[in-house]
Design a protein around this motif. Structure first.
Motif, PDB file in Angstrom:
ATOM      1  N   ASP A  58       0.851  -1.188   0.000  1.00 37.55           N
ATOM      2  CA  ASP A  58       0.000   0.000   0.000  1.00 37.55           C
ATOM      3  C   ASP A  58       0.882   1.232   0.000  1.00 37.55           C
ATOM      4  OD1 ASP A  58      -1.785   2.009   0.374  1.00 37.55           O
ATOM      5  OD2 ASP A  58      -2.875   1.039   2.024  1.00 37.55           O
ATOM      6  N   GLY A  59       1.063   1.829  -1.141  1.00 37.96           N
ATOM      7  CA  GLY A  59       1.961   2.967  -1.251  1.00 37.96           C
ATOM      8  C   GLY A  59       1.551   4.124  -0.375  1.00 37.96           C
ATOM      9  N   SER A  60       0.231   4.264  -0.101  1.00 30.72           N
ATOM     10  CA  SER A  60      -0.232   5.387   0.701  1.00 30.72           C
ATOM     11  C   SER A  60       0.205   5.264   2.141  1.00 30.72           C
ATOM     12  CB  SER A  60      -1.759   5.483   0.628  1.00 30.72           C
ATOM     13  OG  SER A  60      -2.347   4.335   1.215  1.00 30.72           O
ATOM     14  N   ARG A  61       0.564   4.067   2.590  1.00 31.80           N
ATOM     15  CA  ARG A  61       0.946   3.870   3.988  1.00 31.80           C
ATOM     16  C   ARG A  61       2.447   3.797   4.163  1.00 31.80           C
ATOM     17  NH1 ARG A  61      -3.298  -0.881   5.860  1.00 31.80           N
ATOM     18  NH2 ARG A  61      -5.200   0.172   5.182  1.00 31.80           N
ATOM     19  N   ARG A  62       3.179   3.832   3.087  1.00 31.47           N
ATOM     20  CA  ARG A  62       4.614   3.698   3.197  1.00 31.47           C
ATOM     21  C   ARG A  62       5.224   4.940   3.821  1.00 31.47           C
ATOM     22  NH1 ARG A  62       6.298   2.267  -2.529  1.00 31.47           N
ATOM     23  NH2 ARG A  62       4.391   1.104  -2.767  1.00 31.47           N
ATOM     24  N   ALA A  63       6.359   4.728   4.447  1.00 30.29           N
ATOM     25  CA  ALA A  63       7.063   5.830   5.082  1.00 30.29           C
ATOM     26  C   ALA A  63       7.584   6.770   4.006  1.00 30.29           C
ATOM     27  CB  ALA A  63       8.216   5.303   5.931  1.00 30.29           C
ATOM     28  N   PRO A  64       7.941   7.999   4.372  1.00 28.36           N
ATOM     29  CA  PRO A  64       8.487   8.943   3.405  1.00 28.36           C
ATOM     30  C   PRO A  64       9.693   8.356   2.707  1.00 28.36           C
ATOM     31  CG  PRO A  64       7.991  10.039   5.484  1.00 28.36           C
ATOM     32  CD  PRO A  64       7.809   8.587   5.715  1.00 28.36           C
ATOM     33  N   ALA A  65       9.976   8.900   1.522  1.00 29.51           N
ATOM     34  CA  ALA A  65      11.092   8.369   0.722  1.00 29.51           C
ATOM     35  C   ALA A  65      12.388   8.449   1.478  1.00 29.51           C
ATOM     36  CB  ALA A  65      11.193   9.150  -0.580  1.00 29.51           C
ATOM     37  N   ALA A  66      13.222   7.447   1.286  1.00 33.46           N
ATOM     38  CA  ALA A  66      14.508   7.413   1.947  1.00 33.46           C
ATOM     39  C   ALA A  66      15.433   8.417   1.296  1.00 33.46           C
ATOM     40  CB  ALA A  66      15.097   6.003   1.832  1.00 33.46           C
ATOM     41  N   PRO A  67      16.493   8.804   1.991  1.00 36.41           N
ATOM     42  CA  PRO A  67      17.477   9.691   1.393  1.00 36.41           C
ATOM     43  C   PRO A  67      18.057   9.075   0.139  1.00 36.41           C
ATOM     44  CG  PRO A  67      17.797   9.526   3.765  1.00 36.41           C
ATOM     45  CD  PRO A  67      16.782   8.495   3.388  1.00 36.41           C
ATOM     46  N   ARG A  68      18.652   9.930  -0.680  1.00 34.19           N
ATOM     47  CA  ARG A  68      19.174   9.481  -1.964  1.00 34.19           C
ATOM     48  C   ARG A  68      20.184   8.363  -1.797  1.00 34.19           C
ATOM     49  NH1 ARG A  68      22.519  13.181  -6.300  1.00 34.19           N
ATOM     50  NH2 ARG A  68      22.708  11.574  -7.918  1.00 34.19           N
ATOM     51  N   TRP A  76      19.872   0.440  -2.357  1.00 30.90           N
ATOM     52  CA  TRP A  76      18.942  -0.624  -2.720  1.00 30.90           C
ATOM     53  C   TRP A  76      18.916  -0.866  -4.220  1.00 30.90           C
ATOM     54  CZ3 TRP A  76      17.819  -4.083   0.495  1.00 30.90           C
ATOM     55  CH2 TRP A  76      17.755  -3.774   1.839  1.00 30.90           C
ATOM     56  N   ILE A  77      19.156   0.181  -5.009  1.00 31.12           N
ATOM     57  CA  ILE A  77      19.264  -0.015  -6.459  1.00 31.12           C
ATOM     58  C   ILE A  77      20.447  -0.906  -6.783  1.00 31.12           C
ATOM     59  CG2 ILE A  77      19.808   1.137  -8.646  1.00 31.12           C
ATOM     60  CD1 ILE A  77      18.168   3.533  -7.593  1.00 31.12           C
ATOM     61  N   PHE A  78      21.598  -0.638  -6.135  1.00 28.75           N
ATOM     62  CA  PHE A  78      22.780  -1.459  -6.382  1.00 28.75           C
ATOM     63  C   PHE A  78      22.589  -2.881  -5.865  1.00 28.75           C
ATOM     64  CE2 PHE A  78      25.188   2.677  -6.558  1.00 28.75           C
ATOM     65  CZ  PHE A  78      25.489   2.577  -7.907  1.00 28.75           C
ATOM     66  N   LEU A  79      21.872  -3.035  -4.746  1.00 25.72           N
ATOM     67  CA  LEU A  79      21.594  -4.374  -4.239  1.00 25.72           C
ATOM     68  C   LEU A  79      20.772  -5.163  -5.247  1.00 25.72           C
ATOM     69  CD1 LEU A  79      21.499  -6.554  -2.055  1.00 25.72           C
ATOM     70  CD2 LEU A  79      19.498  -5.421  -1.101  1.00 25.72           C
ATOM     71  N   TRP A  85      19.969  -4.509  11.364  1.00 26.54           N
ATOM     72  CA  TRP A  85      19.126  -3.757  10.430  1.00 26.54           C
ATOM     73  C   TRP A  85      17.776  -3.428  11.053  1.00 26.54           C
ATOM     74  CZ3 TRP A  85      16.512  -6.051   5.472  1.00 26.54           C
ATOM     75  CH2 TRP A  85      15.991  -4.999   4.712  1.00 26.54           C
ATOM     76  N   ARG A  86      17.205  -4.388  11.791  1.00 25.47           N
ATOM     77  CA  ARG A  86      15.881  -4.174  12.378  1.00 25.47           C
ATOM     78  C   ARG A  86      15.876  -3.067  13.425  1.00 25.47           C
ATOM     79  NH1 ARG A  86      14.624 -10.617  13.061  1.00 25.47           N
ATOM     80  NH2 ARG A  86      13.616 -10.945  11.024  1.00 25.47           N
ATOM     81  N   HIS A 111      12.644   0.123   4.088  1.00 21.98           N
ATOM     82  CA  HIS A 111      13.407  -0.576   3.055  1.00 21.98           C
ATOM     83  C   HIS A 111      12.950  -2.023   2.849  1.00 21.98           C
ATOM     84  CE1 HIS A 111      16.910   2.382   4.000  1.00 21.98           C
ATOM     85  NE2 HIS A 111      16.070   2.896   3.129  1.00 21.98           N
ATOM     86  N   ALA A 112      12.056  -2.507   3.705  1.00 23.22           N
ATOM     87  CA  ALA A 112      11.628  -3.905   3.599  1.00 23.22           C
ATOM     88  C   ALA A 112      10.964  -4.170   2.256  1.00 23.22           C
ATOM     89  CB  ALA A 112      10.671  -4.246   4.741  1.00 23.22           C
ATOM     90  N   TYR A 113      10.184  -3.220   1.770  1.00 21.98           N
ATOM     91  CA  TYR A 113       9.516  -3.386   0.473  1.00 21.98           C
ATOM     92  C   TYR A 113      10.547  -3.583  -0.634  1.00 21.98           C
ATOM     93  CZ  TYR A 113       6.787  -2.173  -3.678  1.00 21.98           C
ATOM     94  OH  TYR A 113       6.204  -2.195  -4.916  1.00 21.98           O
TER      95      TYR A 113
END
Length: 244
Positions: free
Chosen positions: A7-17, A23-26, A209-210, A218-220
């Protein structure tokens, strides 16, 4: 499991760049992993050793079993998915035991009774197990179909397939019948030792991490990366099945 992850509406604010780039590199790293590593391949050197030796070689087969588990990224991805949202050690122990039971049963019986499955098909199913667990962690089944599959049963069933994946490879390498049962049991002990080592490393990383504020944020992304790796393995194996 967190159904709200979809649910994108419930997700936390975007992470820093920097976090987004991590996560892109992962994800790219998972997608770029050698398909031989993601599949149940046995190293060529180990293959030659298995074919050459005969008689009881307990220590050698314990080592080979542990090495297979620690370097088997399909195993590790599935285990990561299984424990991703498990916090209590008794719950982790139950799920890991179910996976070990399934894996051990089909590996031992498959080799002993010479029951092999096409390696492309079985490895595609193993890739599917990673996709299944990532979707489960995302709460997809509850959101899409309105029900939650039995996670314990699914872990056991996919454990059976993971075991068949390894037994299929061992059968292909014509292991000597001399000392077969002791060597298989030793190999299985090694697999369980390797699983405990891998699980310990995963739990250490997960425990740190937790504790961070970004875990649920970042779990998503982490589960999407796992799912992508699973789809990559499925596609590669099905391509091999139809065109190899």
């Amino acid at each position: 499991m967190l159904p709200s992850l979809l649910d994108g509406s419930r997700r936390a604010p975007a992470a820093p760049r920097a976090s987004r780039l991590f996560w892109i590199f992962l994800t790219l790293g998972l997608l770029g992993l050698s398909t031989d590593v993601l599949a149940h391949a046995v190293a060529q050197g180990d293959k030659g050793y298995i074919q050459e030796i005969s008689g009881v070689n307990l220590i050698a087969f314990i080592y080979l079993g542990a090495k297979h588990m620690v370097t088997g990224y399909d195993h590790l991805l599935f285990l990561l998915g299984v424990i991703f949202f498990l916090y209590r050690m008794q719950h982790i122990a139950i799920y890991v035991s179910l996976f070990a039971l399934g894996h051990s049963t089909t590996m031992l019986l498959g080799v002993y009774f010479n029951v092999g499955i096409n390696s492309y098909i079985i490895d595609a199913i193993i890739g599917l197990s990673v996709v299944y667990k990532a979707l489960d962690n995302l709460g997809a089944y509850q959101r899409w179909f309105g029900f939650q599959p039995n996670t314990k049963a699914a872990t056991l069933v996919f454990g059976f397939f993971h075991g068949f994946g390894l037994s299929t490879k061992i059968i292909e390498y014509d292991i000597s019948p001399d000392g077969l049962i002791p060597n298989l049991l030793a190999f299985n002990v090694g697999v369980e030792i390797g699983q405990l080592i891998a699980l310990a490393m995963i739990l250490i990383v997960m425990s740190f991490w937790r504790k961070t504020d970004g875990f649920f944020r970042h779990a998503y992304t982490a589960n999407v990366a796992m799912m992508s790796a699973g789809f990559l393995l499925i596609g590669y194996q099905l391509t091999g099945y139809f065109f190899a």
